[in-house]
Design an enzyme around this catalytic site. Structure first.
Site: not given
Length: 497
Positions: A149, A173, A176, A226, A281, A382
C-alpha cells in the site's frame, strides 16, 4: 458508492465474486469507495488472458515493445498529476511526495525503454573449428506482481515495465487499501498500444494471492511487503516451482559519528524518519549516536521534528499526511505509549495529534524516542510509522554491531566527514544498500534495489540488471555450419580444440 473493479484482457471488468473491501480517505476516515475482491476463478481469467497474449508478445520485436513503452512514458509523464492525486486520496501522503513516487516509477519505465541494450547476448566465435557459441535471454512467460500500500504506483512500476519489455505478460495484484492508481496505469498502457492481455490487474485478499502463488501458468512472481508475508510468498511460490523475488521489511539504522555535521545529520534523520509518515521500507527508524554526539543530535532532531507540518495530503502546506488506516495508526501509537515503560525517553510524543475539522482522520504526529533499549519493542519491531528511535553507542565498533545485529538488512547509512571511516562502514555493514551522508540510499533505476538477511528472499534484487535477469531465462546456443569442402561423417565426441 464508487466500486473499483479489475482490468483483465485489456478492459475494465466488474467483480463477480460478491466480496469486496472498503477504501478509505485517510484524511477524513470516511469510506470513499469499495474494491472488488477477486475469486480464484477471476484470477484464473486474468492468468488465461496473460497466457494467451504471451504467445504473440513473447516473440514480438524489441522495436515494437520499446515503441509501446516510449508512448507509455509520455502518457504517464503527462498524467502524473492525476496519478499523484489518486495516491494522495487513498494513501494519504502529501501531493509532493506522491509526485516523487511517480517520478521514481518513471525512472524504471525509462530504463525499460532501453531494453534492447540490456537484452544483448554474448557470442564467442570459433570456439572449435567452425563452431560458435551464443548466450541469449528469453522471457519466462506469465509473471505476477504483488505490491504494498505504501507505494501504489512506484512499486508496480519497479516490476511490470521491465517484465513487459523483456517479453513477458503481467498480472498485478496491488494493495486493496489504495487500488485506483493501478487502474489508471492499466488505462495508460492500453492507450499506449499495449496488446490486450499483456497487463492485467486483479484486486483482492489472500484468496487472490494464494491462487497466483499456486497457479501452474504463473512462471515468476515479485513481491514487496512485510517480512512474514515475504517469507510465506517465497516458500509457497517456490514450492510450486516458481521463480520468486520477495522483498520484506526493515529496521534501517543511521550511524552518526562524532565528526559528522550534526545539522545535516538532523535534517536527514527528520526527512528519512518522517517522510511519507514513515510508511516506507527505506525509512530511517533508528539513529545510532556514537560518542558524545547524542545529546546535541537529539536536541537538533527534536527542534526540527516539532516543526513538521501535518495535514491533509492535498494541502500544499502539509509536509506529512495521515497513516493509511485507523488500525495502523493505533498500532503505531501503541509503540510510543509503551516506550517509556520499557526504558525509553519520550522526547516528542505525537500520539495525541489531530487536525481540526478532520478529527476522524487517521492522524498521528511525529514521535522521537531517546536512549531506547535494544530489548524494547520499539527498537526490535518494524513500526512502519513516524517514530524515530535513538540509541547510544560509545564507539564506532559498537555502533556497527548494532547495525549488523538487526535481523533485517535492507538499508543503512553513515554520517561522517572521515572518508576512511565511511569506506570501512560500507564494507562492514551487512545491508544490501548503504548510504554515505545519504539517509535513504535507494538506487537509481539502472542499478538494483534489494536488501540482505530477512529483507529479501530470493536471489535477485528488483529492477536494474537484476530485474532483467529475473524476468528472463538464459539459453546457450552452440552452432556449427559445415563448410562446403567438408565431407564424411565424424562420430567422435566434439571437443574444444
Amino acid at each position: 458508492m464508487k466500486t473499483i473493479g479489475h482490468w483483465i484482457g485489456g478492459k475494465a471488468v466488474e467483480g463477480a465474486s460478491g466480496r469486496s473491501g472498503p477504501v478509505y480517505d485517510p484524511a477524513t476516515g470516511a469510506q470513499a469507495a469499495e474494491v472488488a475482491f477477486a475469486s480464484a476463478a477471476e484470477v484464473d481469467a486474468a492468468v488465461a488472458a496473460a497466457r494467451e497474449a504471451f504467445a504473440e508478445w513473447g516473440v514480438s520485436s524489441l522495436a515494437r515493445r520499446t515503441a509501446v513503452l516510449f508512448r507509455f512514458r509520455e502518457l504517464l509523464a503527462a498524467r502524473r498529476e492525476d496519478v499523484a492525486r489518486l495516491i494522495t486520496a487513498e494513501h494519504g501522503k502529501v501531493h509532493s511526495d506522491a509526485l516523487g513516487e511517480v517520478a521514481r516509477g518513471l525512472e524504471i519505465v525509462e530504463v525499460a525503454c532501453g531494453i534492447p541494450q540490456l537484452l544483448k547476448g554474448e557470442l564467442s566465435t570459433q570456439v572449435s573449428t567452425r563452431i560458435d557459441v551464443a548466450s541469449i535471454r528469453q522471457p519466462v512467460g506469465v509473471v505476477a506482481g504483488i505490491t504494498p500500500f505504501n507505494f501504489p504506483a512506484m512499486v508496480p512500476m519497479w516490476m511490470f515495465p521491465l517484465a513487459i519489455a523483456c517479453g513477458n505478460t503481467f498480472v498485478l495484484k496491488p494493495s486493496e487499501k489504495d487500488p485506483s492508481a493501478s487502474g489508471l496505469l492499466a488505462e495508460l498502457l492500453a492507450e499506449a498500444g499495449l496488446p490486450e492481455g499483456v497487463f492485467n490487474v486483479v484486486h483482492g485478499d489472500k484468496e487472490a494471492v494464494d491462487r497466483l502463488l499456486e497457479h501452474p501458468d504463473v512462471a515468476a512472481l515479485s513481491f514487496v511487503g512485510s517480512t512474514p508475508i515475504a517469507r510465506y510468498v517465497f516458500t509457497t511460490g517456490t514450492s510450486h516451482g516458481k521463480r520468486v523475488q520477495a522483498l520484506g521489511g526493515a529496521k534501517n539504522h543511521m550511524l552518526v559519528l562524532p565528526d559528522a555535521d550534526l545539522d545535516a545529520a538532523a535534517d536527514a534523520a527528520v526527512s528519512a524518519a518522517y517522510g511519507s509518515a514513515g510508511e516506507r521500507c527505506m525509512a530511517v527508524s533508528a539513529v545510532v549516536a556514537v560518542g558524545d554526539t547524542g545529546d546535541e543530535l537529539v536536541t537538533k532532531i527534536a527542534e526540527r521534528a516539532r516543526k513538521v507540518r501535518i495535514g491533509p495530503g492535498d494541502d500544499p502546506d502539509s509536509e506529512m499526511g495521515p497513516l493509511i488506516t485507523r488500525e495502523h495508526r493505533d498500532k503505531v501509537a501503541g509503540y510510543v505509549r509503551g516506550a517509556a515503560a520499557q526504558g525509553a525517553e519520550v522526547v516528542v510524543d505525537g500520539t495525541g495529534y489531530t487536525v481540526p475539522g478532520r478529527e476522524d482522520g487517521h492522524w498521528i504526529g511525529v514521535s522521537l524516542l531517546d536512549r531506547v533499549p535494544v530489548e524494547s519493542d520499539a527498537y526490535r519491531d518494524e513500526i512502519f510509522g513516524p517514530v524515530l528511535c535513538v540509541v547510544r553507542a560509545e564507539t564506532y565498533e559498537e555502533g556497527v554491531r548494532l547495525v549488523n545485529g538487526s535481523p533485517w538488512g535492507n538499508g543503512t547509512a553513515v554520517f561522517t566527514r572521515d572518508g576512511g571511516a565511511a569506506r570501512r562502514f560500507q564494507l562492514e555493514a551487512t545491508a544490501g544498500m548503504v548510504g554515505v551522508n545519504v539517509p535513504i540510499p535507494v538506487p537509481v533505476g539502472y542499478h538494483s534495489f534489494g536488501g540482505w538477511k530477512d529483507s529479501l528472499f530470493g536471489d535477485h534484487h528488483i529492477y536494474g540488471e537484476d530485474g532483467v535477469r529475473f524476468y528472463t531465462r538464459a539459453k546457450v546456443v552452440t552452432t556449427r555450419w559445415p563448410d562446403p569442402a567438408d565431407g564424411g561423417v565424424d562420430l567422435g565426441f566434439p571437443t574444444s580444440r
